[in-house]
Design an enzyme around this catalytic site. Sequence first.
Site, PDB file in Angstrom:
ATOM      1  N   HIS A  67      -3.176   7.109   2.559  1.00  0.00           N
ATOM      2  CA  HIS A  67      -3.588   5.681   2.305  1.00  0.00           C
ATOM      3  C   HIS A  67      -4.862   5.022   2.437  1.00  0.00           C
ATOM      4  O   HIS A  67      -5.064   5.994   3.794  1.00  0.00           O
ATOM      5  CB  HIS A  67      -2.189   5.029   1.905  1.00  0.00           C
ATOM      6  CG  HIS A  67      -3.407   3.590   1.890  1.00  0.00           C
ATOM      7  ND1 HIS A  67      -3.273   3.040   0.642  1.00  0.00           N
ATOM      8  CD2 HIS A  67      -3.405   2.436   2.504  1.00  0.00           C
ATOM      9  CE1 HIS A  67      -4.700   1.703   0.763  1.00  0.00           C
ATOM     10  NE2 HIS A  67      -3.663   1.432   1.541  1.00  0.00           N
ATOM     11  N   CYS A 112       0.502  -1.143  -0.159  1.00  0.00           N
ATOM     12  CA  CYS A 112      -0.483   0.088  -0.218  1.00  0.00           C
ATOM     13  C   CYS A 112       0.729   1.104  -0.149  1.00  0.00           C
ATOM     14  O   CYS A 112       0.595   1.794  -0.179  1.00  0.00           O
ATOM     15  CB  CYS A 112      -0.899  -0.030   0.862  1.00  0.00           C
ATOM     16  SG  CYS A 112      -1.944  -1.458   1.112  1.00  0.00           S
ATOM     17  N   ASN A 128     -10.359   0.013  -0.077  1.00  0.00           N
ATOM     18  CA  ASN A 128      -9.138   0.934  -0.200  1.00  0.00           C
ATOM     19  C   ASN A 128      -8.525  -0.020  -1.600  1.00  0.00           C
ATOM     20  O   ASN A 128      -7.871  -1.742  -2.065  1.00  0.00           O
ATOM     21  CB  ASN A 128      -8.289  -0.502   0.560  1.00  0.00           C
ATOM     22  CG  ASN A 128      -6.561  -0.553   1.590  1.00  0.00           C
ATOM     23  OD1 ASN A 128      -6.339  -0.353   0.599  1.00  0.00           O
ATOM     24  ND2 ASN A 128      -6.300  -0.828   1.673  1.00  0.00           N
TER      25      ASN A 128
HETATM   26  N1  ACO Z   1     -18.830  -8.914   8.848  1.00  0.00           N
HETATM   27  C1  ACO Z   1     -18.916  -9.036   9.604  1.00  0.00           C
HETATM   28  N2  ACO Z   1     -18.418  -9.677  10.403  1.00  0.00           N
HETATM   29  C2  ACO Z   1     -16.843  -9.069  10.396  1.00  0.00           C
HETATM   30  C3  ACO Z   1     -16.232  -8.647   8.842  1.00  0.00           C
HETATM   31  C4  ACO Z   1     -17.376  -8.359   8.079  1.00  0.00           C
HETATM   32  N3  ACO Z   1     -17.224  -8.072   6.454  1.00  0.00           N
HETATM   33  N4  ACO Z   1     -15.055  -8.402   9.653  1.00  0.00           N
HETATM   34  C5  ACO Z   1     -13.926  -9.296  10.393  1.00  0.00           C
HETATM   35  N5  ACO Z   1     -16.331  -9.291  10.928  1.00  0.00           N
HETATM   36  C6  ACO Z   1     -16.340 -10.285  12.919  1.00  0.00           C
HETATM   37  C7  ACO Z   1     -15.169 -10.296  13.361  1.00  0.00           C
HETATM   38  O1  ACO Z   1     -14.722 -11.886  13.339  1.00  0.00           O
HETATM   39  C8  ACO Z   1     -15.123  -9.853  14.696  1.00  0.00           C
HETATM   40  O2  ACO Z   1     -16.155 -11.189  14.907  1.00  0.00           O
HETATM   41  P1  ACO Z   1     -15.715 -11.557  16.720  1.00  0.00           P
HETATM   42  O3  ACO Z   1     -16.299 -10.237  17.829  1.00  0.00           O
HETATM   43  O4  ACO Z   1     -16.633 -12.518  17.424  1.00  0.00           O
HETATM   44  O5  ACO Z   1     -14.606 -12.602  16.915  1.00  0.00           O
HETATM   45  C9  ACO Z   1     -15.736  -8.451  14.522  1.00  0.00           C
HETATM   46  O6  ACO Z   1     -17.049  -8.631  13.868  1.00  0.00           O
HETATM   47  C10 ACO Z   1     -14.494  -7.658  14.460  1.00  0.00           C
HETATM   48  O7  ACO Z   1     -13.350  -7.656  13.948  1.00  0.00           O
HETATM   49  P2  ACO Z   1     -12.328  -6.799  14.428  1.00  0.00           P
HETATM   50  O8  ACO Z   1     -11.225  -7.593  13.230  1.00  0.00           O
HETATM   51  O9  ACO Z   1     -12.356  -6.815  15.914  1.00  0.00           O
HETATM   52  O10 ACO Z   1     -13.278  -5.689  13.606  1.00  0.00           O
HETATM   53  P3  ACO Z   1     -12.308  -4.256  13.835  1.00  0.00           P
HETATM   54  O11 ACO Z   1     -12.969  -3.389  14.146  1.00  0.00           O
HETATM   55  O12 ACO Z   1     -10.690  -4.512  14.150  1.00  0.00           O
HETATM   56  O13 ACO Z   1     -12.226  -3.659  12.102  1.00  0.00           O
HETATM   57  C11 ACO Z   1     -10.905  -4.743  10.258  1.00  0.00           C
HETATM   58  C12 ACO Z   1     -11.689  -4.662  11.271  1.00  0.00           C
HETATM   59  C13 ACO Z   1     -11.847  -3.172   9.629  1.00  0.00           C
HETATM   60  C14 ACO Z   1     -10.027  -4.984   9.314  1.00  0.00           C
HETATM   61  C15 ACO Z   1      -9.881  -3.149  10.927  1.00  0.00           C
HETATM   62  O14 ACO Z   1      -8.852  -3.847  11.600  1.00  0.00           O
HETATM   63  C16 ACO Z   1      -9.068  -2.634  10.110  1.00  0.00           C
HETATM   64  O15 ACO Z   1      -9.655  -1.448   9.526  1.00  0.00           O
HETATM   65  N6  ACO Z   1      -7.455  -3.028  10.059  1.00  0.00           N
HETATM   66  C17 ACO Z   1      -6.471  -2.369   8.839  1.00  0.00           C
HETATM   67  C18 ACO Z   1      -6.541  -3.085   7.807  1.00  0.00           C
HETATM   68  C19 ACO Z   1      -6.313  -2.412   6.827  1.00  0.00           C
HETATM   69  O16 ACO Z   1      -6.868  -1.566   6.220  1.00  0.00           O
HETATM   70  N7  ACO Z   1      -5.536  -3.265   5.914  1.00  0.00           N
HETATM   71  C20 ACO Z   1      -4.995  -3.096   4.495  1.00  0.00           C
HETATM   72  C21 ACO Z   1      -3.846  -3.313   4.255  1.00  0.00           C
HETATM   73  S1  ACO Z   1      -2.690  -1.758   4.735  1.00  0.00           S
HETATM   74  C22 ACO Z   1      -3.735  -0.920   4.780  1.00  0.00           C
HETATM   75  O17 ACO Z   1      -3.673   0.014   3.827  1.00  0.00           O
HETATM   76  C23 ACO Z   1      -3.726   0.320   6.056  1.00  0.00           C
END
Ligand code: ACO
Length: 331
Positions: A258, A118, A288
């Site tokens: 980003h 990214c 993204n």
């Molecule tokens: N729909 C419904 N529920 C979901 C989904 C979905 N698509 N995805 C995950 N969940 C659930 C999980 O299973 C979890 O359930 P549980 O509590 O029963 O285990 C719950 O939602 C919460 O999951 P978390 O991972 O804690 O959710 P969080 O609030 O952290 O959001 C996310 C997840 C959106 C991926 C976040 O962590 C994020 O944006 N991280 C950055 C990742 C990113 O952008 N990466 C890209 C490359 S690097 C970069 O670009 C910066």
Amino acid sequence: MNIENSNNIGIVGTGFYVPEKVLTNFDLERIVDTTDEWIRTRTGINERRIANEEEAASDLASKAGLKALKNTNTNPKEIDLLIIATLSPDHFMPSTACITQHKLGLKNAACFDLSAACSGFVYSLFAAESIMKNSNYNTAMIIGTEIFSKIVDWKDRNTCVLFGDGAGAIIIKKGQKGKNIISINFGSDGSSADLLEIPAGGSRLPTTYRTIDKRQHYLKMEGRKIYKLAKKMMVDSVIRALDKVELTRKDIDLLIPHQANIRILKAVAKKLHLPLEKIMINLEKYGNTSAASIPIALDEAVSQGKIKKGDIVVLTAFGAGLTWGAIVIRW
Ligand code: ACO
């Protein structure tokens, strides 16, 4: 004001392309166990674009590159250097840059791909500027292009809802009065390489029936850890780049981060004491798009009149590797 890297290499034009097919959060509800509400509130994304079966990264790249050539009235033969940032290349070899060079008729360009996930676009801009300063190259094209829809696991709701396909291009030239890349800050941390990876398909774990059965050729991510590090490193890197040239957060006219997650962007804005109007946000439409997200956002910011001549524009990114960086530009 002490301007480091004063070299008169400036961005003269931009262009972007996204595939026509729109995949909404409601469409995703029919693919994985998710809801529009979860995706919107956790990420800020409403929809993303998806390439068709025939399209590869170079197809998107050449369409974005063509727009940048047209917008700047640049003859393709003027381009001395083409760097493509992508983690979803057409092939391992040859480079997507060479394929795109041929499509665009950039007959005089030296071409290569750069791998920094990214952060690939900001790393590529940094590389292009450094190469130009130390060569007789006058004009470079930098493109971020991604087809994530072909590398995410459509059975993994943790990742497939986040990404989209697209490409963004810029052209930079020497001798731009007033325009300038005035400071940079870059970093990497390979000790956390496993937080975001595609485990199989490379020389560590070549593709076999077993790796395919285990779905190891798709992107895997530790979302929560990435989330925290993305916030911290984008803020740190912006502050370090500004400090180097004795600028402060108040000098930023527009921050183009980003486009990973609206909550990351809001947290970055808060830490930098920037009102949201000073942050370019378009991830609701495209998700993204990894290395393509900053040049797409930059082109939209230009066409929406959000950047004026002389403005201080700051680009910042974070991605797999881990990699991060910030570039301060006088527009
Ligand atoms: N729909 C419904 N529920 C979901 C989904 C979905 N698509 N995805 C995950 N969940 C659930 C999980 O299973 C979890 O359930 P549980 O509590 O029963 O285990 C719950 O939602 C919460 O999951 P978390 O991972 O804690 O959710 P969080 O609030 O952290 O959001 C996310 C997840 C959106 C991926 C976040 O962590 C994020 O944006 N991280 C950055 C990742 C990113 O952008 N990466 C890209 C490359 S690097 C970069 O670009 C910066």
